[in-house]
Design an enzyme around this catalytic site. Structure first.
Site, mmCIF file in Angstrom:
data_model
loop_
_atom_site.group_PDB
_atom_site.id
_atom_site.type_symbol
_atom_site.label_atom_id
_atom_site.label_comp_id
_atom_site.label_asym_id
_atom_site.label_seq_id
_atom_site.Cartn_x
_atom_site.Cartn_y
_atom_site.Cartn_z
ATOM 1 N N LYS A 81 48.818 49.637 43.177
ATOM 2 C CA LYS A 81 48.233 48.871 44.136
ATOM 3 C C LYS A 81 48.345 49.549 45.532
ATOM 4 C CE LYS A 81 47.945 44.019 45.428
ATOM 5 N NZ LYS A 81 48.486 42.583 45.045
ATOM 6 N N SER A 156 44.974 39.099 44.018
ATOM 7 C CA SER A 156 44.642 40.142 44.684
ATOM 8 C C SER A 156 44.617 41.523 44.119
ATOM 9 C CB SER A 156 45.502 40.304 45.953
ATOM 10 O OG SER A 156 46.858 40.382 45.793
ATOM 11 N N SER A 180 48.835 36.995 41.895
ATOM 12 C CA SER A 180 47.972 38.331 41.995
ATOM 13 C C SER A 180 48.046 39.357 41.032
ATOM 14 C CB SER A 180 48.396 38.892 43.441
ATOM 15 O OG SER A 180 47.676 38.408 44.396
HETATM 16 N N1 GLN Z 1 45.711 34.215 45.693
HETATM 17 C C1 GLN Z 1 46.668 33.941 46.144
HETATM 18 C C2 GLN Z 1 46.792 33.996 47.861
HETATM 19 O O1 GLN Z 1 45.724 34.459 48.128
HETATM 20 C C3 GLN Z 1 47.861 34.776 45.801
HETATM 21 C C4 GLN Z 1 47.847 36.236 46.199
HETATM 22 C C5 GLN Z 1 49.029 36.917 45.532
HETATM 23 O O2 GLN Z 1 49.598 36.533 44.800
HETATM 24 N N2 GLN Z 1 49.144 38.078 46.212
HETATM 25 O O3 GLN Z 1 47.495 33.984 48.449
#
Ligand code: GLN
Length: 490
Positions: A81, A156, A180
């Protein structure tokens, strides 16, 4: 030689073939790079493909294998990532503010894999600074779900998930602050692990919310996820939040059925808006676990309903502090202006996308004088209550099982105009981050032709039990062998 195409081999199968010299690391790397070339124009999982690096690492891996100097990840093709810093590729965190940024050092997880002779295929797409649930907040391009290119892969970590689901990488690493890893794993029909807070070093992870962020693996099987976690976990003097807890041999502990395992079901993990196809698949998975010998126990997590609201105080607050380092002076984009203050304003104004700005504003507000006690301190207290719910539940059960998300992958652009709808995608994943426990999402069925994810949560540092339960269920079902049709001829 196995009849499985090289790009669909698991890491465990690749290990056996590599060590038997039936396939070379260079052949594996070439097959994956060719598939990326063929498919990634349609999927968009990679922000930067590291072809030359990968081929050189693969040649090194073949030399190590010939010399019998082998570690579990030697020669295994991996996607990273793009929030993990690497010396030999740019790291952007999906943001324009870091376009072209090169780190002078490797993240600890990257260094550990490099030392083991892993092969880095590239930097995988992500929502900007890991803020999002659909990968649509990437400043560069969206990711398309390999099961249906008109849908999102989740976020994400959309790139790490889609690359593994489409056979473009054997395994990958992502980060999970509120879901994410687990949510995109669920949306893409693969395995994704949110590790216990303190299990994996975050040194070299571009920080989003430091009391929540964790790095973890994506894989197509539980065994592969266990192997990759074992390769990167453990104490790191560069990250004082890592725990000095020994790393068990997760993969060696797999096997057995579920006899004697107490599986908790929380009634709070049932919300309005849950798709019937998701409830049905999760219900069938629970029945299957019972058939495999598990004792199904009702548990209660009464503060779960406040987790999402609490997260959207704590995560933006921490993000607003972490992102203050992107100021046009130290890293990345720098927009020249007559004064230092204007340099900050213009760099940040042009460099950050709309969701990142929204989070910085929310977080700065929640931390400002007069509001700090009302929002941030209160949210931390609620967080303690959420953690206590889990502590009490884990006195009665070994794991808690829940859907990973209330829906299957939604359409591209379906939620972009409504942040609240987007935030709801994480309603089942956020509580584990608040409590610091571990959890895995594994495929448990299909609905509307799309994969459904099952979440298995376990006590802090009990990844072994989490993996054993996930593996027992996985072995009893066919989902791990169900693949998207995308590029099936490639
Ligand atoms: N979707 C969540 C957010 O927007 C979690 C994101 C994540 O785990 N990095 O914060």
């Amino acid at each position: 030689m196995s009849s499985t195409p090289l790009t669909w081999l698991t890491a465990a199968q690749s290990r056996r073939l590599l060590d038997a010299r039936e396939v070379s690391a260079v052949e594996l790397a070439e097959a994956h790079l060719a598939r990326i070339e063929a498919l990634d124009g349609d999927i968009g999982a990679f922000l930067h493909v590291m072809a030359d690096v990968a081929l050189a690492q693969a040649a090194d891996a073949d030399r190590r294998i010939a010399a019998r100097d082998v570690a579990p990840m030697t020669g295994i093709p991996i996607a990273l990532k793009d929030v993990l810093v690497t010396t030999d590729a740019p790291t952007t965190a999906g943001s324009k503010i870091l376009q072209g940024f090169r780190s002078p050092y490797d993240a600890t997880v990257v260094r550990r894999l490099r030392e083991q002779g892993a092969v880095f295929l590239g930097k995988a797409n992500t929502d900007e600074f890991a803020m999002g649930s659909s990968n649509e907040n990437s400043a560069y391009k969206p990711v398309h779900n390999p099961w249906d290119l008109s849908r999102v892969p989740g976020g994400s970590s959309g790139g790490p998930a889609a690359s593994v689901a489409a056979g473009m990488a054997t395994v990958s690493l992502g980060s999970d602050t509120g879901g994410s890893i687990r949510q995109p794993a669920g949306f893409c029909g693969i395995v994704g692990v949110k590790t216990t807070y303190g299990r994996v070093s975050r040194y070299g992870l571009i920080a989003f919310a430091s009391s929540l962020d964790q790095i973890g693996p994506f894989a197509r099987t539980v065994e592969d996820a266990a192997l990759l976690l074992g390769a990167v976990a453990g104490h790191d003097p560069h990250d004082s939040t890592t725990a000095a807890v020994p790393v068990p041999d997760y993969a060696a502990a797999l096997g057995g059925d579920l006899r004697g395992v107490r599986v908790g079901i929380a009634r709070e993990y049932n919300v309005d808006g849950m798709e019937p196809g998701v409830s049905d698949a999760v219900g069938a998975a629970i029945d299957r676990m019972r058939d495999l010998g598990a004792e199904i126990v009702d548990v209660s997590l009464p503060h779960t309903e406040y987790a999402l609201a609490t997260y959207y105080i704590i995560a933006p607050a921490e993000a607003s502090a972490n992102l203050s380092r992107f100021d046009g002076v130290k890293y990345g984009l720098s927009v020249e202006a007559p004064s230092l203050r204007e340099t900050y304003e213009r760099t940040r104004g042009e460099g950050f996308g709309p969701e990142v700005k929204r989070r910085i504003m929310l977080g700065t507000y929640a931390l400002s004088a007069g509001y700090y006690d009302a929002y941030y301190v209160k949210a931390q207290k609620v967080r303690t209550l959420i953690k206590q719910d889990f502590d009490q539940a884990f006195e009665k059960v070994d794991v808690i099982v829940a859907p990973t998300s209330p829906t299957v992958a939604f359409g591209l652009n379906a939620r972009t105009s409504d942040p609240y709808q987007m935030y709801l995608a994480d309603v089942f994943t956020i509580p584990a981050n608040m409590a610091g426990i571990c959890g895995v999402s594994i495929p448990c069925g299909m609905s509307e032709g799309m994969p459904v994810g099952l979440q298995i949560l376990a006590k802090p540092f009990d990844e072994t039990t989490m993996f054993r339960v996930a593996h027992a269920y996985e072995q009893a079902e066919q989902w791990k062998d169900t693949r998207p049709a995308v590029g099936s001829l490639a």
